[in-house]
Scaffold this active site. Sequence first.
Site, PDB file in Angstrom:
ATOM      1  N   ASP A  38      -7.270  15.981 -17.276  1.00  0.00           N
ATOM      2  CA  ASP A  38      -7.481  14.570 -17.595  1.00  0.00           C
ATOM      3  C   ASP A  38      -7.040  14.388 -19.047  1.00  0.00           C
ATOM      4  O   ASP A  38      -7.696  14.859 -19.976  1.00  0.00           O
ATOM      5  CB  ASP A  38      -8.965  14.214 -17.393  1.00  0.00           C
ATOM      6  CG  ASP A  38      -9.250  12.731 -17.641  1.00  0.00           C
ATOM      7  OD1 ASP A  38      -8.507  12.114 -18.424  1.00  0.00           O
ATOM      8  OD2 ASP A  38     -10.231  12.215 -17.075  1.00  0.00           O
ATOM      9  N   TYR A  94     -15.903  13.747 -18.151  1.00  0.00           N
ATOM     10  CA  TYR A  94     -16.461  12.390 -18.107  1.00  0.00           C
ATOM     11  C   TYR A  94     -17.605  12.337 -17.084  1.00  0.00           C
ATOM     12  O   TYR A  94     -17.498  12.926 -16.005  1.00  0.00           O
ATOM     13  CB  TYR A  94     -15.323  11.422 -17.750  1.00  0.00           C
ATOM     14  CG  TYR A  94     -15.745  10.018 -17.476  1.00  0.00           C
ATOM     15  CD1 TYR A  94     -16.493   9.291 -18.402  1.00  0.00           C
ATOM     16  CD2 TYR A  94     -15.389   9.388 -16.285  1.00  0.00           C
ATOM     17  CE1 TYR A  94     -16.870   7.986 -18.140  1.00  0.00           C
ATOM     18  CE2 TYR A  94     -15.751   8.083 -16.023  1.00  0.00           C
ATOM     19  CZ  TYR A  94     -16.501   7.389 -16.952  1.00  0.00           C
ATOM     20  OH  TYR A  94     -16.872   6.102 -16.692  1.00  0.00           O
ATOM     21  N   LYS A  97      -7.535   2.903 -20.390  1.00  0.00           N
ATOM     22  CA  LYS A  97      -7.794   3.217 -21.812  1.00  0.00           C
ATOM     23  C   LYS A  97      -6.524   3.042 -22.635  1.00  0.00           C
ATOM     24  O   LYS A  97      -5.997   1.965 -22.691  1.00  0.00           O
ATOM     25  CB  LYS A  97      -8.384   4.623 -21.927  1.00  0.00           C
ATOM     26  CG  LYS A  97      -9.461   4.938 -20.890  1.00  0.00           C
ATOM     27  CD  LYS A  97     -10.639   3.986 -20.955  1.00  0.00           C
ATOM     28  CE  LYS A  97     -11.670   4.334 -19.887  1.00  0.00           C
ATOM     29  NZ  LYS A  97     -12.663   3.300 -19.688  1.00  0.00           N
ATOM     30  N   ARG A 156       0.843  -1.215   0.000  1.00  0.00           N
ATOM     31  CA  ARG A 156       0.000   0.000   0.000  1.00  0.00           C
ATOM     32  C   ARG A 156       0.872   1.258   0.000  1.00  0.00           C
ATOM     33  O   ARG A 156       0.449   2.330  -0.422  1.00  0.00           O
ATOM     34  CB  ARG A 156      -0.974  -0.017   1.193  1.00  0.00           C
ATOM     35  CG  ARG A 156      -1.886   1.189   1.269  1.00  0.00           C
ATOM     36  CD  ARG A 156      -3.192   0.933   2.032  1.00  0.00           C
ATOM     37  NE  ARG A 156      -2.995   0.242   3.280  1.00  0.00           N
ATOM     38  CZ  ARG A 156      -2.532   0.807   4.410  1.00  0.00           C
ATOM     39  NH1 ARG A 156      -2.256   2.088   4.445  1.00  0.00           N
ATOM     40  NH2 ARG A 156      -2.374   0.097   5.511  1.00  0.00           N
TER      41      ARG A 156
HETATM   42  C1  LIG Z   1     -11.827  10.727 -19.709  1.00  0.00           C
HETATM   43  C2  LIG Z   1     -11.991   9.697 -18.647  1.00  0.00           C
HETATM   44  N1  LIG Z   1     -11.468   9.926 -17.439  1.00  0.00           N
HETATM   45  C3  LIG Z   1     -11.597   9.034 -16.439  1.00  0.00           C
HETATM   46  C4  LIG Z   1     -12.291   7.858 -16.616  1.00  0.00           C
HETATM   47  C5  LIG Z   1     -12.437   6.903 -15.466  1.00  0.00           C
HETATM   48  O1  LIG Z   1     -11.542   5.845 -15.627  1.00  0.00           O
HETATM   49  P1  LIG Z   1     -11.727   4.412 -14.952  1.00  0.00           P
HETATM   50  O2  LIG Z   1     -12.883   3.749 -15.626  1.00  0.00           O
HETATM   51  O3  LIG Z   1     -10.405   3.756 -15.200  1.00  0.00           O
HETATM   52  O4  LIG Z   1     -11.990   4.636 -13.521  1.00  0.00           O
HETATM   53  C6  LIG Z   1     -12.848   7.569 -17.863  1.00  0.00           C
HETATM   54  C7  LIG Z   1     -13.590   6.316 -18.080  1.00  0.00           C
HETATM   55  O5  LIG Z   1     -14.166   6.095 -19.121  1.00  0.00           O
HETATM   56  C8  LIG Z   1     -12.696   8.523 -18.905  1.00  0.00           C
HETATM   57  O6  LIG Z   1     -13.241   8.330 -20.111  1.00  0.00           O
END
Ligand SMILES: Cc1ncc(COP(=O)(O)O)c(C=O)c1O
Length: 398
Positions: free
Chosen positions: A187, A114, A212, A60
């Site tokens: 992001d 998102y 992703k 951790r």
């Molecule tokens: C732009 C973006 N940020 C964050 C996330 C969240 O990621 P996670 O599903 O790995 O928690 C996503 C998920 O689709 C996303 O498209």
Amino acid sequence: MKSSKRSLFTLAVHAGERAPRPAYTPVATPIHPSSSFYYPDMETLDATFAGTNDGPMYTRYGNPTVTALEQAVAALEGGESSLAYGSGMAAIHGALLGAGAKSGSWVVAAYDVYGATYALLSTVFADLGVKVRFVDATDSGAVESALAELRPVALIAETLSNPLLKVADLERLAQAAHSHGAAFLVDNTFATPCLCRPLGLGADYVIHSATKYLGGHGDVLAGVVVTSAERRRRLFEVNKLVGGNLGPQEAWLVLRGLKTLPLRMHRQCANAEAVAARLSVHPEVARVHYPGLPDHPQHSLAGSLLADGLFGAMMSFDLRIATRDRVFRFMEALRLVIPATTLGDVYSLVLYPAMSSHRALEPEVRRRYGIGDGLVRLSVGIEDPADIISDLEQALVS
Ligand SMILES: Cc1ncc(COP(=O)(O)O)c(C=O)c1O
């Protein structure tokens, strides 16, 4: 361990373990599934707790496979350091806390972040007393006045927004955030460091859903925050208590995926350009949202912000008949492109934002943000572009 006098019960547990350090280095980073780490003397263990010895002690707090991934992502993003999390959402949560979001403070967020980021801010953080204002990140006047009025601790936006592929002027947003004392969180999941490295444009935290493109193969859930060494210390102290860590097996999968990230991105972006060009003249498609198309509202900004003439491998498009039934018929008719709730994989994938990624938004809010009932999001994979196009075309006329 001398084995001759030990019982089978003891041998079964200890035999073969904690062999002395080998005199070789594996070419590929091994997976270290151990939850804790052994040091032969207490002085070294004490120094490890004190932080004067760099080694791991408890997973951790840190794990060699995870550390390898953190170093790799930091290097790709041009950052000092990074911290890996169990998911992209855990990374966003960690970065917001690290930036100082707490009861009574304000966060300004792009309204088209998102869906789960939107929901995290407007439910979990809001319930804890964090106040949030959503703004159009492409409207610099609106961003500036929200920052001036609210003096937030953080401004958060996506390089390429989800699902409408709006392009954020990161340099301008960073300047605006800093001039009002806010940290700037980006992001960068859709763009990846292949297209854009936001730290060089003034971002303080760069966040990835490594689920992703970084992972790229649809087989792992992970998140990473890249930031300065000083900010990372704060993220680390919080995560040590919250425990949103990435496991070593998952870290290894992302690390493996990273090796082909530039190869995949170049191929996927080239495929996406071909697909966007074809869809934009298809009679069953009302509009394509893709930064590489000349009619995209931020096409010229995208050209200067994104590297190597690449415009990303994500797009969305409005079907001419904008109904849920029509979208369902289209998605069910696909034979190659997979209707699945993710993006950035080697596979081409479609998703219906109104039903999935942006389901948490009230229908009226969704529509106000331009996410209509006929909007489909497409993540273009590494397949042959002709096969992707022909599958989309047959489904569009189904
Ligand atoms: C732009 C973006 N940020 C964050 C996330 C969240 O990621 P996670 O599903 O790995 O928690 C996503 C998920 O689709 C996303 O498209």
